[in-house]
Motif scaffolding. Structure first.
Motif, PDB file in Angstrom:
ATOM      1  N   MET A  86       0.723  -1.252   0.020  1.00  0.00           N
ATOM      2  CA  MET A  86       0.043   0.043  -0.042  1.00  0.00           C
ATOM      3  C   MET A  86       0.657   1.263   0.053  1.00  0.00           C
ATOM      4  O   MET A  86       0.627   2.362  -0.713  1.00  0.00           O
ATOM      5  N   GLY A  87       2.087   1.295   0.705  1.00  0.00           N
ATOM      6  CA  GLY A  87       2.801   2.125   0.744  1.00  0.00           C
ATOM      7  C   GLY A  87       3.233   2.666  -0.633  1.00  0.00           C
ATOM      8  O   GLY A  87       3.653   3.767  -1.079  1.00  0.00           O
ATOM      9  N   VAL A  88       3.672   1.571  -1.274  1.00  0.00           N
ATOM     10  CA  VAL A  88       4.408   1.795  -2.660  1.00  0.00           C
ATOM     11  C   VAL A  88       3.438   2.392  -3.719  1.00  0.00           C
ATOM     12  O   VAL A  88       3.510   3.042  -4.423  1.00  0.00           O
ATOM     13  N   VAL A  89       2.374   1.887  -3.557  1.00  0.00           N
ATOM     14  CA  VAL A  89       1.015   2.202  -4.596  1.00  0.00           C
ATOM     15  C   VAL A  89       0.626   3.858  -4.321  1.00  0.00           C
ATOM     16  O   VAL A  89       0.626   4.375  -4.983  1.00  0.00           O
ATOM     17  N   LEU A  90       0.611   4.120  -2.870  1.00  0.00           N
ATOM     18  CA  LEU A  90       0.235   5.295  -2.615  1.00  0.00           C
ATOM     19  C   LEU A  90       1.517   6.362  -2.826  1.00  0.00           C
ATOM     20  O   LEU A  90       1.411   7.495  -3.494  1.00  0.00           O
ATOM     21  N   SER A  91       2.629   5.965  -2.919  1.00  0.00           N
ATOM     22  CA  SER A  91       3.857   6.642  -3.316  1.00  0.00           C
ATOM     23  C   SER A  91       3.873   6.830  -4.844  1.00  0.00           C
ATOM     24  O   SER A  91       4.256   7.993  -5.324  1.00  0.00           O
ATOM     25  N   LEU A  92       3.504   5.773  -5.606  1.00  0.00           N
ATOM     26  CA  LEU A  92       3.447   5.732  -6.955  1.00  0.00           C
ATOM     27  C   LEU A  92       2.173   6.870  -7.237  1.00  0.00           C
ATOM     28  O   LEU A  92       2.482   7.792  -8.491  1.00  0.00           O
ATOM     29  N   LEU A  93       1.097   6.884  -6.793  1.00  0.00           N
ATOM     30  CA  LEU A  93       0.185   7.722  -7.058  1.00  0.00           C
ATOM     31  C   LEU A  93       0.558   9.171  -6.906  1.00  0.00           C
ATOM     32  O   LEU A  93       0.134  10.024  -7.326  1.00  0.00           O
ATOM     33  N   VAL A 121      13.176   8.327  -4.752  1.00  0.00           N
ATOM     34  CA  VAL A 121      13.897   7.310  -4.217  1.00  0.00           C
ATOM     35  C   VAL A 121      13.355   6.585  -3.249  1.00  0.00           C
ATOM     36  O   VAL A 121      13.312   5.235  -3.144  1.00  0.00           O
ATOM     37  N   MET A 122      12.140   6.988  -2.456  1.00  0.00           N
ATOM     38  CA  MET A 122      11.376   6.252  -1.602  1.00  0.00           C
ATOM     39  C   MET A 122      10.628   5.245  -2.457  1.00  0.00           C
ATOM     40  O   MET A 122      10.729   3.962  -1.955  1.00  0.00           O
ATOM     41  N   VAL A 123      10.119   5.399  -3.540  1.00  0.00           N
ATOM     42  CA  VAL A 123       9.491   4.510  -4.292  1.00  0.00           C
ATOM     43  C   VAL A 123      10.130   3.335  -4.714  1.00  0.00           C
ATOM     44  O   VAL A 123       9.919   2.141  -4.675  1.00  0.00           O
ATOM     45  N   PHE A 124      11.343   3.627  -5.327  1.00  0.00           N
ATOM     46  CA  PHE A 124      12.275   2.691  -5.801  1.00  0.00           C
ATOM     47  C   PHE A 124      12.895   1.849  -4.562  1.00  0.00           C
ATOM     48  O   PHE A 124      13.191   0.572  -4.713  1.00  0.00           O
ATOM     49  N   ALA A 125      12.955   2.540  -3.473  1.00  0.00           N
ATOM     50  CA  ALA A 125      13.730   1.525  -2.296  1.00  0.00           C
ATOM     51  C   ALA A 125      12.688   0.686  -1.802  1.00  0.00           C
ATOM     52  O   ALA A 125      12.848  -0.532  -1.665  1.00  0.00           O
ATOM     53  N   PHE A 126      11.258   1.160  -1.687  1.00  0.00           N
ATOM     54  CA  PHE A 126      10.369   0.194  -0.979  1.00  0.00           C
ATOM     55  C   PHE A 126       9.947  -0.838  -2.075  1.00  0.00           C
ATOM     56  O   PHE A 126       9.441  -1.933  -1.747  1.00  0.00           O
TER      57      PHE A 126
END
Length: 239
Positions: A86-93, A121-126
């Motif tokens: 969910m964190g990655v999905v929200l960060s991509l959005l 960076v946050m998106v790619f890291a997680f």
């Protein structure tokens, strides 16, 4: 997950979706346009709540990682997996919404601005941690490695939050009820709670799926006698 908890999770998802629809409709049709940005500003009603909740989801993932390392309780690994997704999905959005907002306001879809760069960076890291989980078959190694990686990657989350304070940035400062006009408060708050309820319910449902998969992965193999009997009953007999 018990039936009552599953119903509660579904109710959270439904309530979140309803609030998100209501808040977005308020922001699109009832709230006034911003003085300087005009109609373009209306994307704020989903962009800012998405940012808040992306940070919350990844913070919850960080807490799950710590809890698993300290307790070795598998429920925290299942929750970690769900929260990471969910964190990655929200960060991509968040990145996509930011690009849509940046084009009419900055004239470009992307700029190597501190806030944008640290968010990428946050998106790619997680996202990399999710890839790690997909390629590691051993449940214990997968759980420990992804928990440690999550703790390391979380160092970027406060950097994302404070980036507009620490460096000169095209991005505006954090939007809070104290920094925006009162006319914008309600759609922001409604959408913030809508997204919060939505991802919380989805995390609960997704963690249940992860727990069921994990149960099958760590279940002890059947005794040899039972395995032989099962092979004998199978069509064609044992190989």
């Amino acid at each position: 997950m018990t039936a009552s908890r599953e119903r509660a999770a579904v109710a959270l998802v439904a309530a979140g979706a309803a609030l998100l629809l209501a808040g977005s409709a308020w922001g699109l049709f009832k709230a006034p346009p911003e003085v300087f940005m005009g109609e373009v500003q209306r994307i704020m009603y989903v962009h800012v709540p998405t940012a808040w909740n992306a940070i919350l989801a990844l913070t919850f993932a960080f807490a799950c990682a710590l809890a698993f390392l300290f307790t070795s309780d598998w429920k925290w690994d299942s929750r970690l997996e769900a929260a990471l997704e969910m964190g990655v999905v929200l960060s991509l959005l968040l990145c996509m919404q930011g690009a849509i907002w940046a084009k009419p306001t900055w004239g470009v879809w992307w700029d190597w601005d501190p806030r944008l760069t640290t968010t990428a960076v946050m998106v790619f890291a997680f996202g990399g941690i999710l890839a790690l989980r997909a390629f590691v078959d051993d449940p214990m190694k997968r759980a420990v490695w992804s928990a440690v990686a999550c703790i390391v990657a979380f160092a970027d989350v406060p950097i994302v939050y404070f980036s507009v304070k620490w460096w000169n940035s095209l991005h505006q400062a954090q939007s809070t009820p104290e920094t925006v006009s009162k006319a914008f408060h309600w759609p922001l708050r409604i959408n913030a709670f809508g997204i919060l309820f939505l991802w919380t319910g989805l995390v609960a449902l997704r963690a249940r799926g992860a727990a069921l998969r994990l149960r099958s992965e760590i279940a002890p193999p059947p005794p040899e006698e039972l395995r032989s009997a099962a092979d004998a009953r199978a069509p064609g007999g044992a190989w």
